[in-house]
Design a protein around this motif. Sequence first.
Motif, PDB file in Angstrom:
ATOM      1  N   SER A  69       0.838  -1.191   0.000  1.00 26.77           N
ATOM      2  CA  SER A  69       0.000   0.000   0.000  1.00 26.77           C
ATOM      3  C   SER A  69       0.876   1.245   0.000  1.00 26.77           C
ATOM      4  CB  SER A  69      -0.883   0.016   1.257  1.00 26.77           C
ATOM      5  OG  SER A  69      -1.424   1.311   1.471  1.00 26.77           O
ATOM      6  N   ASN A  71       0.248   3.610   1.639  1.00 31.77           N
ATOM      7  CA  ASN A  71       0.162   4.053   3.032  1.00 31.77           C
ATOM      8  C   ASN A  71       1.148   3.311   3.928  1.00 31.77           C
ATOM      9  OD1 ASN A  71      -2.122   5.828   2.553  1.00 31.77           O
ATOM     10  ND2 ASN A  71      -3.355   3.975   2.327  1.00 31.77           N
ATOM     11  N   TYR A  73       1.989  -0.261   4.307  1.00 29.77           N
ATOM     12  CA  TYR A  73       1.723  -1.557   4.923  1.00 29.77           C
ATOM     13  C   TYR A  73       1.376  -2.524   3.803  1.00 29.77           C
ATOM     14  CZ  TYR A  73      -2.842   0.785   4.690  1.00 29.77           C
ATOM     15  OH  TYR A  73      -3.938   1.499   4.268  1.00 29.77           O
ATOM     16  N   ARG A 122      -7.456  -2.278   4.968  1.00 27.56           N
ATOM     17  CA  ARG A 122      -6.521  -1.919   6.035  1.00 27.56           C
ATOM     18  C   ARG A 122      -7.187  -2.132   7.403  1.00 27.56           C
ATOM     19  NH1 ARG A 122      -4.445   3.618   6.165  1.00 27.56           N
ATOM     20  NH2 ARG A 122      -5.066   4.011   8.309  1.00 27.56           N
ATOM     21  N   ARG A 123      -6.400  -2.666   8.320  1.00 26.85           N
ATOM     22  CA  ARG A 123      -6.838  -2.946   9.686  1.00 26.85           C
ATOM     23  C   ARG A 123      -7.903  -4.044   9.753  1.00 26.85           C
ATOM     24  NH1 ARG A 123     -10.687  -0.842  13.098  1.00 26.85           N
ATOM     25  NH2 ARG A 123     -10.266  -1.447  15.243  1.00 26.85           N
ATOM     26  N   GLY A 129      -2.059  -1.742   8.638  1.00 31.78           N
ATOM     27  CA  GLY A 129      -2.799  -0.491   8.812  1.00 31.78           C
ATOM     28  C   GLY A 129      -3.345  -0.381  10.218  1.00 31.78           C
ATOM     29  N   TYR A 137      -8.226   6.544   3.257  1.00 30.41           N
ATOM     30  CA  TYR A 137      -6.977   5.868   2.932  1.00 30.41           C
ATOM     31  C   TYR A 137      -7.220   4.592   2.128  1.00 30.41           C
ATOM     32  CZ  TYR A 137      -4.768   9.065   6.240  1.00 30.41           C
ATOM     33  OH  TYR A 137      -4.319  10.188   6.882  1.00 30.41           O
ATOM     34  N   ASP A 141      -5.373   2.280  -1.221  1.00 28.84           N
ATOM     35  CA  ASP A 141      -5.102   0.840  -1.237  1.00 28.84           C
ATOM     36  C   ASP A 141      -5.724   0.199  -2.471  1.00 28.84           C
ATOM     37  OD1 ASP A 141      -3.908   1.219   1.216  1.00 28.84           O
ATOM     38  OD2 ASP A 141      -5.610   0.451   2.371  1.00 28.84           O
TER      39      ASP A 141
END
Length: 313
Positions: A69, A71, A73, A122-123, A129, A137, A141
């Motif tokens: 990503s 971002n 990760y 993410r997460r 993330g 965000y 991705d």
Amino acid sequence: MKRRLIYITGIISSVVAAFLTLFGFLATNRLMYLKMKDPDVIMKREILAKRFDEKWYETVRKEGLWIHSPNDYLLNTVFLKPLNTKNTVIICHGVTENKTNSIKYARLFERLGFNSVIYDHRRHGESGGKTTSFGYYEKLDLQAIVQFIRKKIGEDALLGIHGESMGAATTILYAGTFDDDADFHIVDCPFSDFTEQVLHVLRMETPLRSTMALRIANLFLKMRDGYTLNLVSPREVIENVQKPMLFIHSMEDEFILPYMTKELYQAKPGDKMLKLFDKGSHAKSFNDNPESYENTVKEFLQRYGFLSKVNTR
């Protein structure tokens, strides 16, 4: 007397400031660290509903991928290849779910002649993330995944995106913000504006009615995660989406209200199609109307010439 008034005013100001700070942290914690569904519960739910075929998943040709990503990760991704084709659909799940929830759509697209890419936001699931940003965000991705898969399948292959709930909003934010490398999009129960969506949830679940709560949340969200609620607004970018888009919603949805999909459909220029199901709560249009849902997707793909291309590629 004057000194006493200043003292009392100072105390009141300190208490108010402390309360607002506490509220700001609690409110943004609720957004940034929204509790995820248990992966085992999701798996059992999908197996019991016969939307996840364990034997099929174990034996189907697939490729596990870790996609970087922007971002900073890794995104846990699985390229499902049941068919000898390069035509592919990327599937984006909703908030608190994971890629297991995307399998039902992968099987649908398999029947229509497409392979699929499923991944964890993410997460969520096995992806990295630290926070959930409801598309802010996540759109970056998705852009990374689209670019990666496009290089893998080539320019001549068809590439679609299917998104559900937050995944649908993310799809619109991606398609309306960046150079869009997909050929078509299907968005199921997206919100049109995250500020309105949060306010709706607050009014549904709490006694809060004022937008003041959102102003406080925005201040802390900006400090803690780098964005504000108004920056997560598919409504603001939908007019930039040029590729054909199918909008889906169920009229019984009380979490993300159907008017949001109607609004997005009206604002989207060019090729588009709308399907509103009478039955189904939030993100349950497919679960409660599987045959009609698949026929709707098929009609959309036929209307804009994608099925004929599937048969010749």
